[in-house]
Design a protein around this motif. Structure first.
Motif, PDB file in Angstrom:
ATOM      1  N   ALA A  31      29.530  46.842  45.233  1.00 60.62           N
ATOM      2  CA  ALA A  31      30.099  45.611  44.675  1.00 60.62           C
ATOM      3  C   ALA A  31      30.145  45.718  43.162  1.00 60.62           C
ATOM      4  O   ALA A  31      29.495  46.581  42.564  1.00 60.62           O
ATOM      5  CB  ALA A  31      29.267  44.402  45.096  1.00 60.62           C
ATOM      6  N   SER A  32      30.899  44.834  42.565  1.00 62.44           N
ATOM      7  CA  SER A  32      31.054  44.852  41.108  1.00 62.44           C
ATOM      8  C   SER A  32      31.006  43.435  40.569  1.00 62.44           C
ATOM      9  O   SER A  32      31.518  42.505  41.208  1.00 62.44           O
ATOM     10  CB  SER A  32      32.397  45.484  40.728  1.00 62.44           C
ATOM     11  N   PRO A  33      30.412  43.249  39.384  1.00 61.72           N
ATOM     12  CA  PRO A  33      30.546  41.957  38.722  1.00 61.72           C
ATOM     13  C   PRO A  33      32.004  41.691  38.365  1.00 61.72           C
ATOM     14  O   PRO A  33      32.827  42.613  38.297  1.00 61.72           O
ATOM     15  CB  PRO A  33      29.692  42.107  37.451  1.00 61.72           C
ATOM     16  N   VAL A  34      32.331  40.453  38.155  1.00 60.79           N
ATOM     17  CA  VAL A  34      33.640  40.091  37.619  1.00 60.79           C
ATOM     18  C   VAL A  34      33.589  40.351  36.117  1.00 60.79           C
ATOM     19  O   VAL A  34      32.737  39.822  35.408  1.00 60.79           O
ATOM     20  CB  VAL A  34      33.960  38.614  37.914  1.00 60.79           C
ATOM     21  N   PHE A  35      34.491  41.196  35.621  1.00 59.95           N
ATOM     22  CA  PHE A  35      34.424  41.656  34.230  1.00 59.95           C
ATOM     23  C   PHE A  35      35.014  40.620  33.277  1.00 59.95           C
ATOM     24  O   PHE A  35      36.219  40.361  33.294  1.00 59.95           O
ATOM     25  CB  PHE A  35      35.164  42.979  34.062  1.00 59.95           C
ATOM     26  N   THR A  36      34.169  40.055  32.437  1.00 64.31           N
ATOM     27  CA  THR A  36      34.609  38.996  31.521  1.00 64.31           C
ATOM     28  C   THR A  36      34.475  39.378  30.046  1.00 64.31           C
ATOM     29  O   THR A  36      34.763  38.553  29.177  1.00 64.31           O
ATOM     30  CB  THR A  36      33.817  37.705  31.776  1.00 64.31           C
ATOM     31  N   THR A  37      34.040  40.604  29.748  1.00 64.30           N
ATOM     32  CA  THR A  37      33.987  41.041  28.354  1.00 64.30           C
ATOM     33  C   THR A  37      35.398  41.028  27.765  1.00 64.30           C
ATOM     34  O   THR A  37      36.345  41.529  28.374  1.00 64.30           O
ATOM     35  CB  THR A  37      33.405  42.464  28.252  1.00 64.30           C
ATOM     36  N   ILE A  38      35.534  40.452  26.567  1.00 62.92           N
ATOM     37  CA  ILE A  38      36.837  40.353  25.894  1.00 62.92           C
ATOM     38  C   ILE A  38      37.109  41.614  25.082  1.00 62.92           C
ATOM     39  O   ILE A  38      36.234  42.106  24.355  1.00 62.92           O
ATOM     40  CB  ILE A  38      36.876  39.122  24.963  1.00 62.92           C
TER      41      ILE A  38
END
Length: 238
Positions: free
Chosen positions: A152-159
């Protein structure tokens, strides 16, 4: 990651107090490696980013590590270019997550190879049908083997803040039979960046799915070498 038993993870558990790891953490690690290669050893570096790794490569290729800028200061080595392998070309000011979501307030998009869990986009997305979407083109046994390694993977929110598209030579390998990131979408991302002043992206095509490094290995290596040689020459005359 707070998923309980790793052999039978529970993705519905609450996120850890500090949140899940984000690309920002990956960028810190890659920057440390780049500093050793460039600042300590004066190496020329060609970054290769696959899939969501395209975001990380773009973010890590900061101006102070770019070969052209270092050369102007009398320093050797630096990042000479980025090679995107069916990767995400995320615009500056966007995250991987925000870029792929509708901007009109309509229902959020969940990729067909992902499963959303109890905490939605604040949690993890697990994978499904990995053999079909990520490893199509491989024989069934091999595709199933690699599918079994997916979790699984986190939802990527880094801008994304660094605009490496303008600053560096870039190349993009379009995987023509890609079911995870269809070729038309890849070409659309290339076109979006290429219309900007100062951006020039060399485009190659691979007759395979989303994993050219597994399915089209020799061709991928040849294209990286070809682009790398050109990038070295460009860095020497700029």
């Amino acid at each position: 990651m707070n998923v309980g038993d790793l052999s039978n993870p529970d993705y519905d558990k609450d996120p850890p107090s500090g949140g899940y790891p984000q690309p920002a953490e990956d960028i810190k690690v890659i920057t440390q490696i780049l500093n050793k290669l460039i600042n300590d050893s004066s190496k020329d570096v060609l970054l290769v980013g696959h899939s969501s790794g395209g975001f990380t490569a773009t973010a890590a290729a900061v101006p102070e590590l770019q070969a052209k800028n270092r050369k102007s200061k009398g320093l050797k080595g630096g990042v000479i270019g980025i090679f995107y392998e069916c990767a995400f070309l995320i615009p500056v000011g966007e995250s991987v997550h925000s870029f792929f979501q509708p901007k009109d307030g309509s229902d959020p998009v969940v990729p067909p190879y992902s499963v959303i869990h109890a905490h939605g986009f604040s949690s993890l997305l697990s994978t499904k049908d990995g053999a079909k979407y990520f490893f199509n083109g491989l024989d069934e046994a091999t595709a199933k083997h690699y599918e079994s390694t997916l979790t699984a993977s986190p939802v990527f929110t880094t801008i994304l803040e660094n605009d490496a598209y303008v600053a560096l030579p870039c190349a993009y390998l379009v995987s023509e039979d890609d079911l995870a990131l269809p070729a038309a979408y890849q070409e659309g991302m290339v076109a979006m960046q290429s219309q900007r002043p100062g951006v020039s992206i060399t485009t190659y095509k691979a007759p395979c799915g989303h994993s050219p490094h597994l399915q089209w290995t020799e061709g991928l290596v040849q294209k990286i070498e070809e682009f790398g040689r050109n990038a070295v020459v460009a860095s020497q005359i700029s």
